[in-house]
Design a protein around this motif. Structure first.
Motif, PDB file in Angstrom:
ATOM      1  N   LEU A 105       0.834  -1.199   0.000  1.00 47.12           N
ATOM      2  CA  LEU A 105       0.000   0.000   0.000  1.00 47.12           C
ATOM      3  C   LEU A 105       0.872   1.254   0.000  1.00 47.12           C
ATOM      4  O   LEU A 105       0.665   2.178  -0.797  1.00 47.12           O
ATOM      5  CB  LEU A 105      -0.923  -0.024   1.220  1.00 47.12           C
ATOM      6  CG  LEU A 105      -1.998   1.072   1.319  1.00 47.12           C
ATOM      7  CD1 LEU A 105      -3.190   0.557   2.113  1.00 47.12           C
ATOM      8  CD2 LEU A 105      -1.460   2.342   1.997  1.00 47.12           C
ATOM      9  N   PHE A 106       1.867   1.285   0.868  1.00 53.90           N
ATOM     10  CA  PHE A 106       2.722   2.473   0.961  1.00 53.90           C
ATOM     11  C   PHE A 106       3.779   2.504  -0.145  1.00 53.90           C
ATOM     12  O   PHE A 106       4.135   3.579  -0.637  1.00 53.90           O
ATOM     13  CB  PHE A 106       3.371   2.528   2.339  1.00 53.90           C
ATOM     14  CG  PHE A 106       2.408   2.837   3.440  1.00 53.90           C
ATOM     15  CD1 PHE A 106       2.008   4.144   3.679  1.00 53.90           C
ATOM     16  CD2 PHE A 106       1.876   1.835   4.231  1.00 53.90           C
ATOM     17  CE1 PHE A 106       1.105   4.443   4.697  1.00 53.90           C
ATOM     18  CE2 PHE A 106       0.973   2.122   5.248  1.00 53.90           C
ATOM     19  CZ  PHE A 106       0.581   3.424   5.478  1.00 53.90           C
ATOM     20  N   ALA A 107       4.270   1.328  -0.544  1.00 56.01           N
ATOM     21  CA  ALA A 107       5.257   1.299  -1.628  1.00 56.01           C
ATOM     22  C   ALA A 107       4.627   1.761  -2.938  1.00 56.01           C
ATOM     23  O   ALA A 107       5.240   2.505  -3.726  1.00 56.01           O
ATOM     24  CB  ALA A 107       5.819  -0.115  -1.781  1.00 56.01           C
ATOM     25  N   LYS A 108       3.398   1.340  -3.180  1.00 57.14           N
ATOM     26  CA  LYS A 108       2.706   1.737  -4.403  1.00 57.14           C
ATOM     27  C   LYS A 108       2.285   3.201  -4.343  1.00 57.14           C
ATOM     28  O   LYS A 108       2.186   3.872  -5.379  1.00 57.14           O
ATOM     29  CB  LYS A 108       1.487   0.839  -4.618  1.00 57.14           C
ATOM     30  CG  LYS A 108       1.113   0.646  -6.074  1.00 57.14           C
ATOM     31  CD  LYS A 108       0.131  -0.490  -6.254  1.00 57.14           C
ATOM     32  CE  LYS A 108      -0.201  -0.679  -7.728  1.00 57.14           C
ATOM     33  NZ  LYS A 108      -1.112  -1.821  -7.954  1.00 57.14           N
ATOM     34  N   LEU A 109       2.023   3.710  -3.152  1.00 60.73           N
ATOM     35  CA  LEU A 109       1.731   5.128  -2.989  1.00 60.73           C
ATOM     36  C   LEU A 109       2.888   5.967  -3.518  1.00 60.73           C
ATOM     37  O   LEU A 109       2.691   6.937  -4.262  1.00 60.73           O
ATOM     38  CB  LEU A 109       1.471   5.426  -1.511  1.00 60.73           C
ATOM     39  CG  LEU A 109       1.056   6.845  -1.109  1.00 60.73           C
ATOM     40  CD1 LEU A 109       0.232   6.806   0.184  1.00 60.73           C
ATOM     41  CD2 LEU A 109       2.266   7.764  -0.902  1.00 60.73           C
ATOM     42  N   VAL A 110       4.096   5.581  -3.152  1.00 57.71           N
ATOM     43  CA  VAL A 110       5.280   6.304  -3.606  1.00 57.71           C
ATOM     44  C   VAL A 110       5.449   6.167  -5.115  1.00 57.71           C
ATOM     45  O   VAL A 110       5.667   7.155  -5.828  1.00 57.71           O
ATOM     46  CB  VAL A 110       6.540   5.793  -2.876  1.00 57.71           C
ATOM     47  CG1 VAL A 110       7.789   6.484  -3.416  1.00 57.71           C
ATOM     48  CG2 VAL A 110       6.419   6.010  -1.383  1.00 57.71           C
ATOM     49  N   SER A 111       5.324   4.948  -5.619  1.00 56.72           N
ATOM     50  CA  SER A 111       5.553   4.697  -7.036  1.00 56.72           C
ATOM     51  C   SER A 111       4.553   5.451  -7.907  1.00 56.72           C
ATOM     52  O   SER A 111       4.928   6.078  -8.910  1.00 56.72           O
ATOM     53  CB  SER A 111       5.472   3.185  -7.301  1.00 56.72           C
ATOM     54  OG  SER A 111       5.679   2.914  -8.675  1.00 56.72           O
ATOM     55  N   TYR A 112       3.282   5.411  -7.548  1.00 58.17           N
ATOM     56  CA  TYR A 112       2.257   6.050  -8.384  1.00 58.17           C
ATOM     57  C   TYR A 112       2.269   7.566  -8.252  1.00 58.17           C
ATOM     58  O   TYR A 112       1.832   8.271  -9.175  1.00 58.17           O
ATOM     59  CB  TYR A 112       0.879   5.479  -8.045  1.00 58.17           C
ATOM     60  CG  TYR A 112       0.536   4.289  -8.893  1.00 58.17           C
ATOM     61  CD1 TYR A 112      -0.499   4.334  -9.808  1.00 58.17           C
ATOM     62  CD2 TYR A 112       1.278   3.119  -8.802  1.00 58.17           C
ATOM     63  CE1 TYR A 112      -0.803   3.245 -10.602  1.00 58.17           C
ATOM     64  CE2 TYR A 112       0.990   2.015  -9.585  1.00 58.17           C
ATOM     65  CZ  TYR A 112      -0.057   2.088 -10.484  1.00 58.17           C
ATOM     66  OH  TYR A 112      -0.337   1.009 -11.282  1.00 58.17           O
ATOM     67  N   THR A 113       2.744   8.086  -7.139  1.00 60.43           N
ATOM     68  CA  THR A 113       2.911   9.535  -7.040  1.00 60.43           C
ATOM     69  C   THR A 113       3.943  10.012  -8.051  1.00 60.43           C
ATOM     70  O   THR A 113       3.749  11.031  -8.730  1.00 60.43           O
ATOM     71  CB  THR A 113       3.336   9.936  -5.617  1.00 60.43           C
ATOM     72  OG1 THR A 113       2.332   9.510  -4.684  1.00 60.43           O
ATOM     73  CG2 THR A 113       3.510  11.434  -5.510  1.00 60.43           C
ATOM     74  N   ALA A 135      -0.490  14.209  -3.154  1.00 56.85           N
ATOM     75  CA  ALA A 135       0.469  15.074  -3.855  1.00 56.85           C
ATOM     76  C   ALA A 135      -0.226  16.326  -4.394  1.00 56.85           C
ATOM     77  O   ALA A 135       0.332  17.433  -4.338  1.00 56.85           O
ATOM     78  CB  ALA A 135       1.133  14.303  -4.989  1.00 56.85           C
ATOM     79  N   GLY A 136      -1.449  16.144  -4.898  1.00 58.89           N
ATOM     80  CA  GLY A 136      -2.190  17.293  -5.401  1.00 58.89           C
ATOM     81  C   GLY A 136      -2.546  18.275  -4.305  1.00 58.89           C
ATOM     82  O   GLY A 136      -2.580  19.495  -4.519  1.00 58.89           O
ATOM     83  N   LEU A 137      -2.808  17.753  -3.102  1.00 56.41           N
ATOM     84  CA  LEU A 137      -3.144  18.625  -1.984  1.00 56.41           C
ATOM     85  C   LEU A 137      -1.915  19.325  -1.407  1.00 56.41           C
ATOM     86  O   LEU A 137      -2.009  20.463  -0.927  1.00 56.41           O
ATOM     87  CB  LEU A 137      -3.829  17.808  -0.882  1.00 56.41           C
ATOM     88  CG  LEU A 137      -5.191  17.188  -1.231  1.00 56.41           C
ATOM     89  CD1 LEU A 137      -5.671  16.296  -0.095  1.00 56.41           C
ATOM     90  CD2 LEU A 137      -6.217  18.271  -1.543  1.00 56.41           C
ATOM     91  N   LEU A 138      -0.761  18.651  -1.449  1.00 57.65           N
ATOM     92  CA  LEU A 138       0.451  19.193  -0.823  1.00 57.65           C
ATOM     93  C   LEU A 138       1.284  20.061  -1.760  1.00 57.65           C
ATOM     94  O   LEU A 138       2.009  20.953  -1.298  1.00 57.65           O
ATOM     95  CB  LEU A 138       1.320  18.046  -0.298  1.00 57.65           C
ATOM     96  CG  LEU A 138       0.745  17.221   0.853  1.00 57.65           C
ATOM     97  CD1 LEU A 138       1.642  16.030   1.160  1.00 57.65           C
ATOM     98  CD2 LEU A 138       0.568  18.077   2.102  1.00 57.65           C
ATOM     99  N   VAL A 143       5.702  17.360  -0.522  1.00 57.19           N
ATOM    100  CA  VAL A 143       5.369  16.132  -1.239  1.00 57.19           C
ATOM    101  C   VAL A 143       6.431  15.072  -0.978  1.00 57.19           C
ATOM    102  O   VAL A 143       6.116  13.899  -0.720  1.00 57.19           O
ATOM    103  CB  VAL A 143       5.237  16.392  -2.750  1.00 57.19           C
ATOM    104  CG1 VAL A 143       4.997  15.083  -3.511  1.00 57.19           C
ATOM    105  CG2 VAL A 143       4.104  17.368  -3.028  1.00 57.19           C
ATOM    106  N   PHE A 144       7.691  15.482  -1.012  1.00 62.77           N
ATOM    107  CA  PHE A 144       8.772  14.520  -0.785  1.00 62.77           C
ATOM    108  C   PHE A 144       8.817  14.061   0.672  1.00 62.77           C
ATOM    109  O   PHE A 144       9.164  12.908   0.943  1.00 62.77           O
ATOM    110  CB  PHE A 144      10.111  15.127  -1.202  1.00 62.77           C
ATOM    111  CG  PHE A 144      10.345  15.068  -2.683  1.00 62.77           C
ATOM    112  CD1 PHE A 144      10.853  13.926  -3.282  1.00 62.77           C
ATOM    113  CD2 PHE A 144      10.029  16.151  -3.501  1.00 62.77           C
ATOM    114  CE1 PHE A 144      11.060  13.861  -4.650  1.00 62.77           C
ATOM    115  CE2 PHE A 144      10.230  16.098  -4.864  1.00 62.77           C
ATOM    116  CZ  PHE A 144      10.741  14.949  -5.445  1.00 62.77           C
ATOM    117  N   TYR A 145       8.472  14.918   1.616  1.00 61.08           N
ATOM    118  CA  TYR A 145       8.381  14.483   3.013  1.00 61.08           C
ATOM    119  C   TYR A 145       7.305  13.405   3.157  1.00 61.08           C
ATOM    120  O   TYR A 145       7.472  12.415   3.890  1.00 61.08           O
ATOM    121  CB  TYR A 145       8.048  15.671   3.914  1.00 61.08           C
ATOM    122  CG  TYR A 145       9.160  16.682   4.046  1.00 61.08           C
ATOM    123  CD1 TYR A 145      10.493  16.266   4.057  1.00 61.08           C
ATOM    124  CD2 TYR A 145       8.880  18.039   4.166  1.00 61.08           C
ATOM    125  CE1 TYR A 145      11.518  17.199   4.170  1.00 61.08           C
ATOM    126  CE2 TYR A 145       9.898  18.976   4.288  1.00 61.08           C
ATOM    127  CZ  TYR A 145      11.213  18.549   4.283  1.00 61.08           C
ATOM    128  OH  TYR A 145      12.224  19.467   4.395  1.00 61.08           O
TER     129      TYR A 145
END
Length: 452
Positions: free
Chosen positions: A256-264, A402-405, A413-415
């Motif tokens: 869930l979190f790994a794909k969050l990073v990849s798709y961002t 990412a769109g919100l930040l 976004v990177f944080y």
């Protein structure tokens, strides 16, 4: 992302509209994935995959048709994205199941790592196609890929072989005197005396899957032993039953979190490059493909390492540990010039995509043949769908966050990405500890999949 931007009128809220389109697709994909595995487990893979690819091609092209027919209804594009997200869920559980049928655990990480590079190649081609027509005829950015996908669906229908048994093929030379089968798998043991000795020490009605020589002989054994009835009547595993397989929940949450990073990165990288390096949209799209180039090498490297160490969770954990500081450095170094951006794109792509690729391929296949299944061969698609479906929740959240930040600065976004990467690592800590605390005579994967 590039072609989506061109699809919308010039409005001040275009970023919100883009986010809504992306979010509608990703949410539909995440929800549909849980159902897709259960359905796919009960249907012929070839038919199921063909339907999904043809339907996906049709709805992708339909999105582009809006350009040629001058359709400006936002609802039309949202509905098209939702349906497209649902039909695309037929793909991943089907193909991972097919690969799992053909290849055992011995070198599964390497084989699936090389095979998984097709996802990065597809991302690269998609970005290049979208970038080529984005400024002239954006409708073709959807019609052309849609036609390609539909055509490949026909190719799969004509040539895909779901299982070795469909062509009277086995995973080992048929020179051995005796074989064991479960109705869909047939394997010949390489050491008859060893397998007979082990079978005596196990419950005769619940022989374990994927046995391997503890001393790791030159050729690993991959065999399934079932009662004499062949197991042909075993029903497909339930959703809850798949969740009870040791490791499924941990790897699902990690993904869930790994794909969050990849798709961002996948959705927002072109815009980031445009803002930081001041490139036009087309060049930014071309440069962003380097992240996927790094992902190809990262997926293969993760597979090779996990095969050598026989520790899937530890391999993922190591790459996630290295990815966190790399993402932080990326935000600073990428502002120093184009060369620095290229180098960080390749490195970040390898470290971010490596664990993602390993979990969605080799790990899913390992868990789908876990010995607690008692020889049930109808579990691969369901397990794969649960893991990838949970990961897709992160894929939907990442671009949204990412769109919100991003209006408050790209640093935020990177944080967020670094925090997500750390969360992915946390969910693997128990499995990593279990692998590393395994006795020297047993492999890490044996320890991981020995529970229950």
């Amino acid at each position: 992302m590039l072609s989506d931007a061109a699809a919308l009128p010039d409005q001040d809220n275009f970023q919100q509209l883009l986010g809504a389109l992306d979010y509608s697709f990703l949410c539909a994909y995440a929800v549909g994935m849980y159902l897709s595995g259960i359905i796919g487990e009960r249907l012929p893979i070839r038919y199921y995959l063909t339907f999904g690819m043809v339907a996906s091609g049709a709805f992708t092209a339909l999105f582009g048709v809006g350009y040629f027919y001058n359709i400006h209804s936002f609802g039309f594009y949202v509905v098209t994205q939702i349906v497209n997200g649902l039909v695309q869920t037929t793909g991943w559980p089907s193909v991972v199941t097919c690969l799992g049928n053909w290849f055992g655990k011995g070198r599964r990480g390497l084989i699936m790592g090389v095979w998984n590079s097709h996802t990065s190649v597809g991302n690269i081609l998609g970005s290049l196609i979208a970038g080529y027509w984005v400024s002239t005829c954006w409708g073709l950015s959807f019609v052309v890929p849609g036609a390609i996908v539909a055509a490949m669906g026909i190719v799969c229908f004509l040539f895909l072989i779901e299982h070795p048994k469909d062509v009277a093929c086995s995973s080992s030379p048929a020179t051995h005197p005796k074989s064991y089968e479960n109705g869909t798998h047939r394997f010949w043991p390489q050491k008859q005396a060893l397998t007979e000795e082990r079978s005596k020490s196990l419950d005769p009605e619940m022989q374990c899957l994927l046995l391997s020589d503890g001393k790791r002989s030159g050729h690993q054994n991959h065999m399934v032993v079932l009662p004499a009835d062949g197991g042909g009547g075993i029903a497909a595993i339930s959703f809850v039953g798949a969740l009870k397989i040791p490791g499924v929940i941990e790897f699902s949450l990690c993904l869930l979190f790994a794909k969050l990073v990849s798709y961002t990165f996948l959705f927002w990288l072109p815009l980031y490059i445009t803002n930081v390096d001041h490139l036009d949209v087309k060049k930014a799209g071309e440069l962003s493909t380097l992240f996927d180039v790094g992902g190809i090498f990262g997926g293969i490297l993760a597979g090779v390492i996990s095969d050598r160490l026989e520790k899937r969770a530890s391999t993922c954990g190591l790459m996630l540990l290295l990815a966190a500081p790399t993402l932080y450095v990326f935000s600073a170094i990428s502002k120093m010039g184009l060369e620095a951006t290229i180098a960080m794109l390749l490195l970040s792509g390898a470290l971010v995509s490596g664990p993602y690729a390993l979990i969605t391929t080799a790990v899913s296949a390992d868990l789908g043949t876990h010995k607690s299944l008692k020889g049930n061969s109808h579990a691969l698609a369901t397990v794969t769908a649960i893991i990838d479906g949970t990961g897709s929740v992160g894929a939907a959240l990442g671009p949204l966050l990412a769109g919100l930040l991003s209006p408050s600065g790209w640093s935020n976004v990177f944080y967020m990405l670094v925090f997500a990467d750390a969360c992915a690592l946390v969910f693997l800590l128990r499995l990593i500890h279990k692998e590393l605390s395994c006795p020297g005579s047993a492999t890490g994967n044996q320890a991981l999949f020995k529970e229950h």
